[in-house]
Design an enzyme around this catalytic site. Structure first.
Site, short mmCIF file in Angstrom:
data_model
loop_
_atom_site.label_atom_id
_atom_site.label_comp_id
_atom_site.label_asym_id
_atom_site.label_seq_id
_atom_site.Cartn_x
_atom_site.Cartn_y
_atom_site.Cartn_z
N LYS A 7 0.93 -1.17 -0.10
CA LYS A 7 0.04 -0.10 0.02
C LYS A 7 0.87 1.18 0.00
CE LYS A 7 -1.85 1.50 4.09
NZ LYS A 7 -1.59 3.05 4.40
N CYS A 17 -4.87 12.61 13.45
CA CYS A 17 -5.45 11.37 13.20
C CYS A 17 -5.10 10.42 14.50
CB CYS A 17 -5.02 10.44 12.24
SG CYS A 17 -3.19 10.00 12.03
N ARG A 28 -0.09 15.01 12.51
CA ARG A 28 0.70 14.46 11.27
C ARG A 28 0.93 15.93 10.49
NH1 ARG A 28 -1.20 9.27 10.08
NH2 ARG A 28 0.72 9.16 8.40
N ASP A 44 5.04 0.78 11.91
CA ASP A 44 3.65 0.04 11.43
C ASP A 44 3.58 -1.21 11.78
OD1 ASP A 44 3.50 1.97 8.19
OD2 ASP A 44 3.10 2.47 10.36
N ARG A 58 -8.58 -0.28 5.30
CA ARG A 58 -7.65 0.68 4.57
C ARG A 58 -6.48 0.02 4.12
NH1 ARG A 58 -6.67 5.85 7.86
NH2 ARG A 58 -5.29 5.86 6.09
C1 EPZ Z 1 4.38 6.95 6.23
O1 EPZ Z 1 3.75 8.22 6.65
C2 EPZ Z 1 3.48 5.87 6.30
N1 EPZ Z 1 2.50 6.31 5.29
C3 EPZ Z 1 2.97 5.62 7.53
O2 EPZ Z 1 2.28 4.31 7.54
C4 EPZ Z 1 4.03 5.21 8.54
O3 EPZ Z 1 3.71 5.01 9.75
C5 EPZ Z 1 5.08 6.50 8.22
O4 EPZ Z 1 5.39 6.74 6.87
C6 EPZ Z 1 6.35 6.19 9.33
O5 EPZ Z 1 7.03 4.96 8.73
C7 EPZ Z 1 2.42 6.08 3.97
O6 EPZ Z 1 3.47 5.72 3.41
C8 EPZ Z 1 1.19 6.29 3.05
P1 EPZ Z 1 6.38 10.43 8.15
P2 EPZ Z 1 4.17 9.71 6.57
O7 EPZ Z 1 6.32 11.72 7.41
O8 EPZ Z 1 5.27 9.93 5.48
C9 EPZ Z 1 6.94 13.52 11.62
C10 EPZ Z 1 0.36 2.97 7.87
O9 EPZ Z 1 -0.15 2.36 8.93
N2 EPZ Z 1 6.82 14.59 10.56
O10 EPZ Z 1 7.52 9.63 7.71
O11 EPZ Z 1 2.95 10.51 6.92
C11 EPZ Z 1 5.81 12.79 11.89
O12 EPZ Z 1 4.80 13.55 12.74
C12 EPZ Z 1 0.80 4.16 7.82
O13 EPZ Z 1 0.40 2.40 6.61
C13 EPZ Z 1 7.12 16.03 10.81
O14 EPZ Z 1 7.33 16.24 12.09
O15 EPZ Z 1 5.04 9.66 7.85
C14 EPZ Z 1 6.28 11.50 12.43
O16 EPZ Z 1 6.30 11.67 13.80
C15 EPZ Z 1 0.44 4.93 9.17
N3 EPZ Z 1 7.13 16.86 9.86
C16 EPZ Z 1 7.53 11.34 11.62
O17 EPZ Z 1 7.87 12.45 11.24
C17 EPZ Z 1 6.56 16.38 8.55
O18 EPZ Z 1 6.80 17.44 7.59
C18 EPZ Z 1 7.34 10.39 10.68
O19 EPZ Z 1 6.40 10.57 9.82
C19 EPZ Z 1 6.22 15.18 8.21
C20 EPZ Z 1 6.39 14.31 9.22
#
Ligand code: EPZ
Length: 421
Positions: A22, A117, A122, A308, A400
């Site tokens: 996904k 969420c 996020r 995850d 999802r």
């Molecule tokens: C991806 O989300 C995945 N989703 C998430 O999987 C996964 O948990 C996450 O990466 C971490 O591995 C998809 O790929 C669709 P991040 P993403 O930006 O990219 C912080 C699932 O269950 N952050 O890597 O949105 C954020 O708050 C989903 O399949 C900032 O601070 O996650 C988090 O603490 C849930 N500023 C950390 O970084 C930003 O601009 C990692 O977030 C962006 C993120």
């Protein structure tokens, strides 16, 4: 709304096959905005999140056709639309991955700011900082991000945040940089296999990207990208979920279409717990000793332990002989499953970003509530191990990210019934 009724206590035995990822499919679908030529993407799982992004892309003038065996034919027909509304992003935060491709290809993008969420805040500050570094004008109006730029310019930028790298932030910046003028270097880029898969897809479209899988990705901008054919990598999170399903039911599974090299940190913990995992080409054989050892786990960006799979491993550790400690460094609040598992007789105590898991002899069935995608998978795992019939409500969360999970699990001995409230 649907719920699952799970009759616990059966040992799983047999073979399951993992779908395409996904989290690779979503940014790759969005990257098709970078060309008007047709793209053919294979192994795109038929999930609620994929259907949702299909709606978002359709509103952006993209034609998507689902062919047999999970193949998606994608082609942009109209490039005049560039708005992704709040309702779209509210339902699925990953819609944010259209921002970079839209801006690079159409010079304008209007995408709603994602809300919070169940797993926590996020933010997208890193996405916006990266796009500004490439020369985009970004403003926030009425809850929407408005990004403009005639032609992006390559830049050297640091994309790390307080929790390390950002997966979809790297996807957005990497996509935008493919059509920027000159070279872009992303320092502290995400190394996840899903980002490598996206980069390989972009290179097959004619992009010039190197350093994929490392924290430093270099992109040489090109004038345009073409269409290609691509096979999505297997879903490592679905594979890990099935590994726990075998272990928590004291069963034995062959998991096909599983790239164990994408799950080294997770398999390392499972082996310490006492789960036997043997690789056999692109399949893996999983069974566990009756006695489960407690372990300590800390979630990290890839190649560290994946956030995850945190809830799923917690479900297993509720039955270990002793105390485990789970620390969540990516989403410190990603513990909505804790009170639900305690309702099933687990002994979990949350201390900030850490949960102390005191192993118990058994779990007892109870009605529980799913809250987010991976927490609901963990509750299904706990229900399969519990004594009695567990009811898991709001299984739309699980739909999802898992295609027909109850059919797959029932095919190897689980007793899960989907019913509507
Ligand atoms: C991806 O989300 C995945 N989703 C998430 O999987 C996964 O948990 C996450 O990466 C971490 O591995 C998809 O790929 C669709 P991040 P993403 O930006 O990219 C912080 C699932 O269950 N952050 O890597 O949105 C954020 O708050 C989903 O399949 C900032 O601070 O996650 C988090 O603490 C849930 N500023 C950390 O970084 C930003 O601009 C990692 O977030 C962006 C993120």
């Amino acid at each position: 709304m649907y719920f699952f009724e799970i009759q616990g206590g059966t040992r799983l035995k047999g073979t399951v096959k993992v779908n395409g990822s996904k989290n690779a499919a979503l940014p790759i679908m969005a990257a098709c905005l970078l060309t008007t030529e047709p793209n053919r993407i294979k192994s795109v799982p038929d999930l609620a999140d994929v259907r949702h992004l299909t709606e978002v892309l359709t509103k952006l003038g993209v034609q998507l056709q689902r062919l047999p065996d999970n193949t998606l034919q994608i082609q942009v027909q109209d490039e005049t639309q560039s708005l992704t509304d709040y309702d779209s992003v509210r339902k699925m935060r990953a819609s944010i991955c259209v921002l970079g491709p839209l801006l690079a290809r159409r010079g304008y993008a209007e995408v709603s700011m994602p809300g919070g969420c169940a797993i926590g805040d996020r933010p997208i500050d890193l996405h916006l900082r990266g796009l500004r570094a490439l020369g985009a004008q970004i403003e926030l109006k009425g809850g929407n991000i408005i990004a403009k730029c005639k032609r992006l310019r390559g830049a050297e930028l640091f994309l790390g945040g307080p929790f390390g790298s950002t997966v979809l932030g790297t996807a957005n910046i990497m996509c935008a940089a493919t059509l920027a003028e000159g070279q872009t270097i992303i320092e502290s880029a995400a190394c996840e296999p899903e980002i490598v898969d996206l980069g390989n897809f972009l290179n097959a479209m004619g992009a010039k990207i190197s350093g994929l899988g490392t924290p430093r990705i270099t992109i040489q901008g090109v004038d345009e990208l073409g269409g290609t054919e691509h096979q999505i990598i297997p879903d490592r999170i679905e594979a890990g979920t099935f590994m726990v399903a075998a272990a928590i039911t004291n069963g034995e599974l062959i998991i096909e279409n599983c790239r164990t090299e994408h799950l080294m940190a997770f398999i390392d913990r499972l082996r310490l717990i006492g789960v036997h995992i043997e690789k056999d080409n692109h399949a893996v054989h999983v069974c566990s000793a009756r006695r489960l050892n407690p372990v300590d786990v800390t979630t990290q960006p890839y190649p560290g332990f994946p956030t995850d799979l945190q809830a799923q491993l917690m479900a297993l550790l509720t039955l270990a002989d002793g105390n485990s400690i789970i620390t969540e460094k990516i989403y410190p609040d990603r513990f909505m499953h804790v009170p639900e598992m305690n309702r099933m007789g687990a002994d979990l105590r949350k201390e900030g970003p850490t949960v102390i898991v005191a192993g118990v002899r058994k779990l007892i069935a109870a009605p529980v509530m799913a809250s987010d995608l991976r927490a609901s998978a963990a509750l299904v795992l706990a229900g399969m191990a519990a004594e009695g019939n567990t009811i898991v409500r709001r299984v739309y969360h699980i739909d999802r990210g898992y295609q027909n999970i109850e059919e797959k699990l029932n095919s190897v001995g689980a007793k899960i019934t989907r019913a509507s409230e």
